[in-house]
Design a protein around this motif. Structure first.
Motif, PDB file in Angstrom:
ATOM      1  N   GLY A  18     -19.022   3.459  74.813  1.00  0.00           N
ATOM      2  CA  GLY A  18     -20.286   3.328  74.865  1.00  0.00           C
ATOM      3  C   GLY A  18     -20.181   2.510  76.281  1.00  0.00           C
ATOM      4  O   GLY A  18     -19.251   2.070  76.413  1.00  0.00           O
ATOM      5  N   PRO A  19     -21.463   2.178  76.761  1.00  0.00           N
ATOM      6  CA  PRO A  19     -22.811   2.786  76.718  1.00  0.00           C
ATOM      7  C   PRO A  19     -22.993   4.425  76.794  1.00  0.00           C
ATOM      8  O   PRO A  19     -23.788   4.801  76.434  1.00  0.00           O
ATOM      9  CB  PRO A  19     -23.343   2.134  77.936  1.00  0.00           C
ATOM     10  CG  PRO A  19     -22.485   0.869  78.298  1.00  0.00           C
ATOM     11  CD  PRO A  19     -21.027   1.415  77.971  1.00  0.00           C
ATOM     12  N   ASP A  20     -22.100   4.847  77.566  1.00  0.00           N
ATOM     13  CA  ASP A  20     -22.127   6.257  77.497  1.00  0.00           C
ATOM     14  C   ASP A  20     -21.179   6.962  76.511  1.00  0.00           C
ATOM     15  O   ASP A  20     -20.772   6.052  75.576  1.00  0.00           O
ATOM     16  CB  ASP A  20     -21.590   6.961  79.081  1.00  0.00           C
ATOM     17  CG  ASP A  20     -22.241   8.161  79.396  1.00  0.00           C
ATOM     18  OD1 ASP A  20     -22.431   8.732  78.460  1.00  0.00           O
ATOM     19  OD2 ASP A  20     -22.234   8.545  80.734  1.00  0.00           O
ATOM     20  N   TYR A  50     -19.568  -5.983  72.674  1.00  0.00           N
ATOM     21  CA  TYR A  50     -20.838  -5.752  71.696  1.00  0.00           C
ATOM     22  C   TYR A  50     -20.069  -5.884  70.351  1.00  0.00           C
ATOM     23  O   TYR A  50     -19.181  -5.214  70.338  1.00  0.00           O
ATOM     24  CB  TYR A  50     -21.599  -4.610  71.942  1.00  0.00           C
ATOM     25  CG  TYR A  50     -21.085  -3.182  71.804  1.00  0.00           C
ATOM     26  CD1 TYR A  50     -21.076  -2.529  70.677  1.00  0.00           C
ATOM     27  CD2 TYR A  50     -20.678  -2.325  72.944  1.00  0.00           C
ATOM     28  CE1 TYR A  50     -20.296  -1.368  70.387  1.00  0.00           C
ATOM     29  CE2 TYR A  50     -19.906  -1.091  72.746  1.00  0.00           C
ATOM     30  CZ  TYR A  50     -20.052  -0.773  71.522  1.00  0.00           C
ATOM     31  OH  TYR A  50     -19.334   0.442  71.170  1.00  0.00           O
ATOM     32  N   ARG A  81     -23.120  -4.508  77.056  1.00  0.00           N
ATOM     33  CA  ARG A  81     -23.849  -3.334  76.867  1.00  0.00           C
ATOM     34  C   ARG A  81     -23.522  -2.109  76.136  1.00  0.00           C
ATOM     35  O   ARG A  81     -22.150  -1.954  75.949  1.00  0.00           O
ATOM     36  CB  ARG A  81     -24.095  -2.876  78.293  1.00  0.00           C
ATOM     37  CG  ARG A  81     -25.250  -1.486  78.349  1.00  0.00           C
ATOM     38  CD  ARG A  81     -25.428  -0.751  79.735  1.00  0.00           C
ATOM     39  NE  ARG A  81     -25.760  -1.919  80.562  1.00  0.00           N
ATOM     40  CZ  ARG A  81     -26.530  -1.366  81.794  1.00  0.00           C
ATOM     41  NH1 ARG A  81     -26.500  -0.117  82.068  1.00  0.00           N
ATOM     42  NH2 ARG A  81     -26.698  -2.211  82.757  1.00  0.00           N
ATOM     43  N   ARG A  82     -24.084  -1.658  75.073  1.00  0.00           N
ATOM     44  CA  ARG A  82     -23.832  -0.916  74.076  1.00  0.00           C
ATOM     45  C   ARG A  82     -24.600   0.499  74.089  1.00  0.00           C
ATOM     46  O   ARG A  82     -25.278   0.785  75.301  1.00  0.00           O
ATOM     47  CB  ARG A  82     -23.984  -1.300  72.726  1.00  0.00           C
ATOM     48  CG  ARG A  82     -25.347  -1.605  72.444  1.00  0.00           C
ATOM     49  CD  ARG A  82     -25.752  -2.227  70.951  1.00  0.00           C
ATOM     50  NE  ARG A  82     -24.787  -1.496  69.914  1.00  0.00           N
ATOM     51  CZ  ARG A  82     -24.249  -2.102  68.924  1.00  0.00           C
ATOM     52  NH1 ARG A  82     -24.328  -3.570  68.759  1.00  0.00           N
ATOM     53  NH2 ARG A  82     -23.760  -1.219  68.039  1.00  0.00           N
ATOM     54  N   ASP A  83     -24.447   1.356  73.377  1.00  0.00           N
ATOM     55  CA  ASP A  83     -24.854   2.926  73.575  1.00  0.00           C
ATOM     56  C   ASP A  83     -26.334   2.902  73.256  1.00  0.00           C
ATOM     57  O   ASP A  83     -26.956   2.309  72.059  1.00  0.00           O
ATOM     58  CB  ASP A  83     -24.045   3.610  72.597  1.00  0.00           C
ATOM     59  CG  ASP A  83     -24.178   3.265  70.941  1.00  0.00           C
ATOM     60  OD1 ASP A  83     -23.885   2.215  70.971  1.00  0.00           O
ATOM     61  OD2 ASP A  83     -24.734   4.144  70.254  1.00  0.00           O
ATOM     62  N   SER A  84     -27.254   3.372  73.962  1.00  0.00           N
ATOM     63  CA  SER A  84     -28.483   3.409  73.818  1.00  0.00           C
ATOM     64  C   SER A  84     -28.867   4.425  72.634  1.00  0.00           C
ATOM     65  O   SER A  84     -30.029   4.507  72.473  1.00  0.00           O
ATOM     66  CB  SER A  84     -29.508   3.780  75.352  1.00  0.00           C
ATOM     67  OG  SER A  84     -28.870   5.035  75.794  1.00  0.00           O
ATOM     68  N   GLN A  85     -28.081   5.402  72.246  1.00  0.00           N
ATOM     69  CA  GLN A  85     -28.506   6.549  71.570  1.00  0.00           C
ATOM     70  C   GLN A  85     -28.209   6.092  70.090  1.00  0.00           C
ATOM     71  O   GLN A  85     -28.402   6.858  69.128  1.00  0.00           O
ATOM     72  CB  GLN A  85     -27.617   7.684  71.904  1.00  0.00           C
ATOM     73  CG  GLN A  85     -27.665   8.135  73.493  1.00  0.00           C
ATOM     74  CD  GLN A  85     -26.469   7.677  74.326  1.00  0.00           C
ATOM     75  OE1 GLN A  85     -25.946   6.680  73.778  1.00  0.00           O
ATOM     76  NE2 GLN A  85     -26.466   8.131  75.546  1.00  0.00           N
ATOM     77  N   HIS A  86     -27.421   4.953  69.808  1.00  0.00           N
ATOM     78  CA  HIS A  86     -27.117   4.494  68.654  1.00  0.00           C
ATOM     79  C   HIS A  86     -26.160   5.157  67.625  1.00  0.00           C
ATOM     80  O   HIS A  86     -26.090   5.333  66.642  1.00  0.00           O
ATOM     81  CB  HIS A  86     -28.444   4.319  67.640  1.00  0.00           C
ATOM     82  CG  HIS A  86     -29.446   3.035  68.449  1.00  0.00           C
ATOM     83  ND1 HIS A  86     -29.186   1.778  68.406  1.00  0.00           N
ATOM     84  CD2 HIS A  86     -30.729   3.527  69.096  1.00  0.00           C
ATOM     85  CE1 HIS A  86     -30.038   1.355  69.101  1.00  0.00           C
ATOM     86  NE2 HIS A  86     -30.801   1.960  69.653  1.00  0.00           N
ATOM     87  N   SER A 230     -26.168  12.604  70.664  1.00  0.00           N
ATOM     88  CA  SER A 230     -26.616  12.356  72.063  1.00  0.00           C
ATOM     89  C   SER A 230     -27.042  13.218  72.950  1.00  0.00           C
ATOM     90  O   SER A 230     -28.101  13.116  73.904  1.00  0.00           O
ATOM     91  CB  SER A 230     -25.377  11.552  72.696  1.00  0.00           C
ATOM     92  OG  SER A 230     -24.976  10.490  71.758  1.00  0.00           O
ATOM     93  N   ASP A 234     -31.070  13.653  75.950  1.00  0.00           N
ATOM     94  CA  ASP A 234     -31.094  13.640  77.439  1.00  0.00           C
ATOM     95  C   ASP A 234     -31.156  15.061  78.143  1.00  0.00           C
ATOM     96  O   ASP A 234     -30.345  15.721  77.822  1.00  0.00           O
ATOM     97  CB  ASP A 234     -30.013  13.024  78.129  1.00  0.00           C
ATOM     98  CG  ASP A 234     -30.010  12.648  79.474  1.00  0.00           C
ATOM     99  OD1 ASP A 234     -31.044  13.302  80.400  1.00  0.00           O
ATOM    100  OD2 ASP A 234     -29.442  11.920  80.151  1.00  0.00           O
TER     101      ASP A 234
END
Length: 309
Positions: A18-20, A50, A81-86, A230, A234
């Motif tokens: 993550g983040p990606d 994180y 920063r972590r993954d926005s998609q959880h 994920s 997007d």
């Protein structure tokens, strides 16, 4: 030399996990190569801190039947920063892991020093698919209980090569570098071994994950869950996710030929984290496509469906 006698490449894998979410594909390729006898995973370390990143690494290592692999997390200044998609939350909730929080694992630099000290000279390949925080800290580290050598001396003595998913070539501003630009600059200016860059432009064209999520045979897989969650979030991913991190693992273990040529030169990092490429003698190389993108895309898609032995 027959395939059976090829020695596995000893690897330390350094990821922002993550983040990606191409990190999930990358760690899958690494375990697949290990199951084929082509890689020996020495440790998996995070370049982010994180809360939960150690658990997520442990989820993947446990799933691929290597639950005891050493894991490290940076304890000082580092990106959070972590993954926005959880997807990390889903993995921690649904899959077995013995490591419940980051406090349970050592500092990433201690892991590097402990592992490197025990390896044969010029044997270790380090793969970074995240920030260069840990490697900068390693180079600056001093003698300790693991080794009487400084970090720079340990790298000079024990590391064979560094493969980085970082930068954009011939020039650009890429996430893994600019998120910790000072560390990236320090590492690339002070690293003594060969450094191979898989740049943004390489992974950008390789779209993967759809064959995995459409494979109904594969069930209860953290890798499938990451891409299943994920990709729909997007619209740019409707043909699959861009595969930056997977390419670094692929080239580190399988080699660059016949898919890529290596262009020699030197990366230069500016204050804003952007990079340029100087075509002059140096120990840096960046990948240039030498075969159709679809060929590597097919291999990565197949390897991402690898199931634990």
């Amino acid at each position: 030399m027959s395939a059976q006698t090829v020695k596995p490449i000893p690897v330390i894998f350094d990821t922002d996990m993550g983040p990606d979410y191409d990190d999930a594909g990358a760690i899958t390729l690494l375990h697949a190569f290990a199951d084929e006898g082509k890689a020996k995973i020495l440790a998996t370390v995070a370049s982010t801190k994180y809360e939960g990143v150690a658990s997520v690494l442990n989820v993947f290592n446990t799933y691929f039947k290597r639950p005891g692999l050493l894991i490290g997390v940076p304890k000082g200044e580092a990106v959070t920063r972590r993954d926005s998609q959880h997807w990390t939350d889903t993995l921690i909730k649904n899959y077995p892991h013995a490591i419940k929080n980051n406090n349970e694992v050592p500092d990433a630099v201690d892991v590097y020093r402990q592992i490197l000290a025990k390896q044969p000279d010029k044997s270790v390949t380090i793969i970074t698919v995240g920030f260069l925080t840990n490697l900068a800290n390693l180079l600056k580290s001093q003698p300790d209980k693991f080794s009487p050598l400084t970090g720079k001396q340990l790298v000079d003595k024990k590391v064979k090569s560094l493969v980085s998913m970082a930068g954009k070539f011939p020039s650009g501003r890429e996430f893994n570098i600019y998120m910790d630009g000072p560390s990236a600059k320090y590492v690339y200016e002070n690293w003594s071994t060969a450094v191979i860059f898989s740049g943004f432009e390489i992974g950008e064209k390789i779209k993967t994950g759809l064959p995995l999520i459409n494979n109904e045979v594969i069930q209860n897989s953290p890798v499938k869950d990451v891409f299943r969650i994920s990709i729909p979030l997007d619209k740019n991913d409707k043909e699959g996710r861009m595969s930056w991190d997977e390419t670094a693992v692929f080239v580190a273990i399988a080699g660059s030929k016949p898919y890529y040529k290596l262009t020699p030169g030197t990366i230069e990092i500016a204050a804003d984290g952007s990079n340029t490429w100087k075509e002059k003698a140096g120990n840096h190389f960046h990948l240039v496509e030498d075969r159709p993108t679809s060929e590597v895309q097919d291999i990565i898609n197949r390897m991402m469906m690898h199931q634990p032995k």
